[in-house]
Design a protein around this motif. Structure first.
Motif, mmCIF file in Angstrom:
data_model
loop_
_atom_site.group_PDB
_atom_site.id
_atom_site.type_symbol
_atom_site.label_atom_id
_atom_site.label_comp_id
_atom_site.label_asym_id
_atom_site.label_seq_id
_atom_site.Cartn_x
_atom_site.Cartn_y
_atom_site.Cartn_z
ATOM 1 N N UNK A 1 12.614 -12.106 1.407
ATOM 2 C CA UNK A 1 12.915 -10.682 1.475
ATOM 3 C C UNK A 1 14.233 -10.317 0.804
ATOM 4 N N UNK A 2 15.050 -11.289 0.474
ATOM 5 C CA UNK A 2 16.308 -11.031 -0.224
ATOM 6 C C UNK A 2 16.098 -10.699 -1.701
ATOM 7 N N UNK A 3 14.910 -10.939 -2.210
ATOM 8 C CA UNK A 3 14.646 -10.802 -3.653
ATOM 9 C C UNK A 3 13.720 -9.628 -3.943
ATOM 10 N N UNK A 4 13.841 -9.140 -5.169
ATOM 11 C CA UNK A 4 12.895 -8.159 -5.700
ATOM 12 C C UNK A 4 12.055 -8.873 -6.732
ATOM 13 N N UNK A 5 10.742 -8.740 -6.606
ATOM 14 C CA UNK A 5 9.822 -9.426 -7.494
ATOM 15 C C UNK A 5 9.190 -8.441 -8.472
ATOM 16 N N UNK A 6 9.142 -8.844 -9.725
ATOM 17 C CA UNK A 6 8.477 -8.098 -10.791
ATOM 18 C C UNK A 6 7.406 -9.002 -11.361
ATOM 19 N N UNK A 7 6.374 -8.413 -11.920
ATOM 20 C CA UNK A 7 5.279 -9.201 -12.473
ATOM 21 C C UNK A 7 5.118 -8.927 -13.955
ATOM 22 N N UNK A 8 4.789 -9.977 -14.696
ATOM 23 C CA UNK A 8 4.578 -9.837 -16.131
ATOM 24 C C UNK A 8 3.443 -10.747 -16.564
ATOM 25 N N UNK A 9 2.616 -10.219 -17.441
ATOM 26 C CA UNK A 9 1.458 -10.951 -17.934
ATOM 27 C C UNK A 9 1.169 -10.516 -19.359
ATOM 28 N N UNK A 10 0.425 -11.304 -20.063
ATOM 29 C CA UNK A 10 0.028 -10.913 -21.413
ATOM 30 C C UNK A 10 -1.168 -9.981 -21.337
ATOM 31 N N UNK A 11 -2.196 -10.402 -20.605
ATOM 32 C CA UNK A 11 -3.429 -9.627 -20.493
ATOM 33 C C UNK A 11 -3.544 -8.990 -19.114
ATOM 34 N N UNK A 12 -3.957 -7.743 -19.078
ATOM 35 C CA UNK A 12 -4.146 -6.988 -17.840
ATOM 36 C C UNK A 12 -5.472 -6.252 -17.908
ATOM 37 N N UNK A 13 -6.400 -6.614 -17.027
ATOM 38 C CA UNK A 13 -7.666 -5.868 -16.965
ATOM 39 C C UNK A 13 -7.435 -4.566 -16.203
ATOM 40 N N UNK A 14 -7.999 -3.477 -16.732
ATOM 41 C CA UNK A 14 -7.780 -2.175 -16.093
ATOM 42 C C UNK A 14 -8.540 -2.042 -14.781
ATOM 43 N N UNK A 15 -9.467 -2.954 -14.491
ATOM 44 C CA UNK A 15 -10.224 -2.917 -13.239
ATOM 45 C C UNK A 15 -9.571 -3.736 -12.127
ATOM 46 N N UNK A 16 -8.457 -4.380 -12.410
ATOM 47 C CA UNK A 16 -7.798 -5.227 -11.422
ATOM 48 C C UNK A 16 -7.238 -4.406 -10.271
ATOM 49 N N UNK A 17 -7.146 -5.026 -9.096
ATOM 50 C CA UNK A 17 -6.643 -4.331 -7.914
ATOM 51 C C UNK A 17 -5.129 -4.157 -7.936
ATOM 52 N N UNK A 18 -4.444 -4.825 -8.853
ATOM 53 C CA UNK A 18 -2.999 -4.703 -9.009
ATOM 54 C C UNK A 18 -2.696 -4.655 -10.506
ATOM 55 N N UNK A 19 -1.700 -3.882 -10.865
ATOM 56 C CA UNK A 19 -1.246 -3.834 -12.258
ATOM 57 C C UNK A 19 0.092 -4.548 -12.338
#
Length: 152
Positions: free
Chosen positions: A109-127
């Motif tokens: 909980x001390x950290x802030x998490x960001x996500x990065x990817x090359x490919x992202x499907x627009x139907x995914x439950x998370x972006x």
């Protein structure tokens, strides 16, 4: 669709720039093995980050069919690492990334998490916070196929 190294390199440069413009250079990297490992190695070097953690989030069988999600090898993220980027090569259904973000956020909980990817499907439950491409077919990454071609 075959995704070659030269495409990967160009996309990783763009992804790196997007991350830097929005959040600066992260304090640490968490890669989702195996797809995020090549990304984390190269970005870790580019950002001079030695705090590169990995975990396993396994949701595909060898037949390209999603099976139950297994998360293993949760890292122990140090308190001084506040801004952390989670790397994976693709967000398909979003189930794996969503669960990884949830577990890491709950445990650290001390950290802030960001996500990065090359490919992202627009139907995914998370972006992902940062992504480059939207696939419209199955992607065969160079690191998945190039060494195997010698065995055919």
């Amino acid at each position: 669709m075959y995704y070659a190294y030269h495409n990967f390199l160009e996309d990783l440069k763009v992804l790196k720039q997007k991350v830097e413009e929005k959040i600066g250079i992260p304090d640490a990297i968490v890669c989702i093995a195996r797809g995020g490992m090549t990304m984390s190695h190269m970005l870790g070097l580019a950002w001079n980050i030695r705090a590169v953690y990995s975990l396993n989030a396994i949701s595909y069988s060898d037949t390209k069919v999603q099976s139950s999600l297994i998360i293993e090898n949760m890292p122990c993220i140090r308190k001084e690492h506040k801004k952390i980027i989670i790397l994976d090569e693709i967000v398909d259904s979003g189930v794996s990334l969503s669960e990884v973000v949830h577990k890491l956020s709950t445990n650290f909980q001390h950290a802030t998490f960001y996500t990065a990817t090359i490919f992202q499907k627009n139907t995914a439950k998370i972006k992902a916070d940062f992504f480059i491409r939207e696939p419209n077919e199955w992607v065969d990454f160079f690191w998945e196929t190039d060494l195997l071609e010698d065995n055919k």
